[in-house]
Write a protein that holds these residues in place. Sequence first.
Motif, PDB file in Angstrom:
ATOM      1  N   MET A   1      -3.622 -83.673  20.747  1.00 44.03           N
ATOM      2  CA  MET A   1      -2.688 -84.513  21.472  1.00 44.03           C
ATOM      3  C   MET A   1      -2.107 -83.733  22.643  1.00 44.03           C
ATOM      4  N   LYS A   2      -2.021 -84.373  23.798  1.00 43.48           N
ATOM      5  CA  LYS A   2      -1.586 -83.695  25.007  1.00 43.48           C
ATOM      6  C   LYS A   2      -0.081 -83.452  25.037  1.00 43.48           C
ATOM      7  N   LYS A   3       0.702 -84.398  24.534  1.00 43.48           N
ATOM      8  CA  LYS A   3       2.157 -84.285  24.639  1.00 43.48           C
ATOM      9  C   LYS A   3       2.704 -83.231  23.686  1.00 43.48           C
ATOM     10  N   LYS A   4       3.721 -82.506  24.142  1.00 43.15           N
ATOM     11  CA  LYS A   4       4.396 -81.503  23.322  1.00 43.15           C
ATOM     12  C   LYS A   4       5.896 -81.776  23.329  1.00 43.15           C
ATOM     13  N   GLY A   5       6.533 -81.505  22.219  1.00 46.17           N
ATOM     14  CA  GLY A   5       7.971 -81.719  22.141  1.00 46.17           C
ATOM     15  C   GLY A   5       8.401 -81.949  20.715  1.00 46.17           C
ATOM     16  N   TYR A   6       9.561 -82.538  20.550  1.00 50.69           N
ATOM     17  CA  TYR A   6      10.139 -82.782  19.228  1.00 50.69           C
ATOM     18  C   TYR A   6       9.960 -84.242  18.817  1.00 50.69           C
ATOM     19  N   PHE A   7       9.716 -84.430  17.530  1.00 50.32           N
ATOM     20  CA  PHE A   7       9.727 -85.759  16.940  1.00 50.32           C
ATOM     21  C   PHE A   7      10.970 -85.835  16.065  1.00 50.32           C
ATOM     22  N   VAL A 210       2.481-102.211  15.623  1.00 52.55           N
ATOM     23  CA  VAL A 210       2.692-102.992  16.840  1.00 52.55           C
ATOM     24  C   VAL A 210       2.822-102.040  18.009  1.00 52.55           C
ATOM     25  N   ASP A 211       1.943-102.172  18.998  1.00 46.24           N
ATOM     26  CA  ASP A 211       2.084-101.349  20.198  1.00 46.24           C
ATOM     27  C   ASP A 211       2.746-102.182  21.292  1.00 46.24           C
ATOM     28  N   GLU A 212       2.566-101.793  22.536  1.00 43.27           N
ATOM     29  CA  GLU A 212       3.231-102.495  23.637  1.00 43.27           C
ATOM     30  C   GLU A 212       2.825-103.960  23.734  1.00 43.27           C
ATOM     31  N   SER A 213       1.595-104.266  23.339  1.00 44.62           N
ATOM     32  CA  SER A 213       1.089-105.602  23.637  1.00 44.62           C
ATOM     33  C   SER A 213       0.438-106.327  22.473  1.00 44.62           C
ATOM     34  N   ASP A 214       0.240-105.660  21.331  1.00 41.59           N
ATOM     35  CA  ASP A 214      -0.547-106.320  20.292  1.00 41.59           C
ATOM     36  C   ASP A 214      -0.141-105.867  18.892  1.00 41.59           C
ATOM     37  N   PHE A 215      -0.486-106.718  17.932  1.00 44.04           N
ATOM     38  CA  PHE A 215      -0.344-106.413  16.516  1.00 44.04           C
ATOM     39  C   PHE A 215      -1.695-105.945  15.984  1.00 44.04           C
ATOM     40  N   LEU A 314       4.435 -93.949  18.407  1.00 44.25           N
ATOM     41  CA  LEU A 314       5.855 -93.731  18.721  1.00 44.25           C
ATOM     42  C   LEU A 314       6.080 -92.738  19.853  1.00 44.25           C
ATOM     43  N   VAL A 315       5.097 -91.879  20.118  1.00 44.30           N
ATOM     44  CA  VAL A 315       5.251 -90.941  21.242  1.00 44.30           C
ATOM     45  C   VAL A 315       4.465 -91.388  22.467  1.00 44.30           C
ATOM     46  N   GLY A 316       3.845 -92.569  22.371  1.00 43.53           N
ATOM     47  CA  GLY A 316       3.160 -93.125  23.537  1.00 43.53           C
ATOM     48  C   GLY A 316       1.736 -92.654  23.741  1.00 43.53           C
ATOM     49  N   GLU A 317       1.090 -92.169  22.679  1.00 42.39           N
ATOM     50  CA  GLU A 317      -0.321 -91.773  22.745  1.00 42.39           C
ATOM     51  C   GLU A 317      -1.195 -92.917  22.238  1.00 42.39           C
ATOM     52  N   PRO A 318      -2.442 -93.032  22.715  1.00 42.39           N
ATOM     53  CA  PRO A 318      -3.339 -94.087  22.217  1.00 42.39           C
ATOM     54  C   PRO A 318      -3.616 -93.908  20.724  1.00 42.39           C
ATOM     55  N   ILE A 319      -3.678 -95.017  19.998  1.00 38.60           N
ATOM     56  CA  ILE A 319      -3.969 -94.947  18.569  1.00 38.60           C
ATOM     57  C   ILE A 319      -5.415 -95.354  18.303  1.00 38.60           C
ATOM     58  N   ILE A 320      -5.912 -94.933  17.145  1.00 35.46           N
ATOM     59  CA  ILE A 320      -7.224 -95.397  16.685  1.00 35.46           C
ATOM     60  C   ILE A 320      -7.009 -96.715  15.951  1.00 35.46           C
ATOM     61  N   PRO A 321      -7.678 -97.796  16.354  1.00 41.42           N
ATOM     62  CA  PRO A 321      -7.481 -99.077  15.657  1.00 41.42           C
ATOM     63  C   PRO A 321      -7.918 -98.980  14.195  1.00 41.42           C
ATOM     64  N   PRO A 322      -7.240 -99.668  13.285  1.00 42.52           N
ATOM     65  CA  PRO A 322      -7.636 -99.663  11.880  1.00 42.52           C
ATOM     66  C   PRO A 322      -9.030-100.269  11.709  1.00 42.52           C
TER      67      PRO A 322
END
Length: 416
Positions: A1-7, A210-215, A314-322
Amino acid sequence: MKKKGYFLSLGAGKNQVPLISAARALGLEVAAVDKNDRAPGFAMASLRIIESTFEYRRILRAVAENPLPTPIIGVGTRSFGKATYSTAYLAEKLKLKYASTESVLKFSDKQILKETLAPKGIRVPREIPASEIKAKSKSFPYPWILKPSQGSGKSGIQLVESDSDLKSLSNVLSPKKQPKAKTTANSPHPETWLLEEYIPGPEYTVLGLVDESDFHLVNISLKETSSFPPFLEAAHRLPFPKSELEGEIKMLCRAIVKATGLKNCPFVAEFRSDENGDLVLIEAAPEVGGEYLADVLVPGYSGYDYFTNLVKLLVGEPIIPPPSSLEIPKKLKSQVRFDIPPRGVSVLKSWENFPTGYGETILLNQNLKEPGSKLDTSLGNETRTRVLCLRSKGSSSEEEWNGSVKNRLKAEYEAR
């Protein structure tokens, strides 16, 4: 994952550990919040905040007062109810991805949720009008179900099957006799009770993201409950036997998400089929939901890593669809099953060892209560004594295998 920081994890108890572990595995630091200074999730956290997850303003102040080497890039919780409101509040203040406080509040009270969804064509249980309570001839046949509008864990649910049952609940049903409840930011609606028609058909539990646009549908399980109120959760079974309903359930979940404005959060819903086979929404929430489902049953059955993808969302990275149900081997079966004590008050005496059969793999076998524990089923799911999750590749049908599992899960109780 590219993003670094705290969750930021709201909660550090044992149920929160899968979420914290997923964040750590993705290379994120964790800031965890819990009022219990011995919560197991704190062992994996870089920043520990000893505070109730309901105290969102104090949490915000604690985060602001602790300078971090990298920013907080995500916030989430595995908890339910008030903790989800706190999560939404913090996401708004910290400009992070999560459902809005406005959306979450629509799920905080069952009555408000029904009023939001019913006009959109989503069928919910019919409310029993006040006039029916005193009517000698009932227009709505028994049974009815009485439940707290803000309840959880099956606590407080009662079945009304006769006029005598109704009379015994007069103190609850009469607003004049109820103590006035306080309204707070964390509990924005005073506690009320819902009296509804009882839908007796089979029940289905839906897990989704649920992401920005779909379930995104993770899975649908067939749910078993105790035969007596408050209808304790007894099992969740896969595969879903009503594959012909999958498309309709997806459509209904998308409609719920759209009507409530949910974005960037977990989602759980429960439906029942009525006597005509029509789907009725029983409950829905922006929560992970379902004990042992997302962390044990789902990965054990389909291999899908729910919590890794939830953190990514939750951190805005693309997810793998189920995976779809068509991608899972046809003979594969799995379930999570709870041992439920007999109705009323009893004491747990002992368990019998669970013998495994051919082709079975035990994913989880855990005692929830110690022998000698006094149990009262009116308190809801917390009175269950044992949980077992297993998978089978055997050739028997799901119904046959389910019967075998129930017969092998045994415990001894003494009535009190």
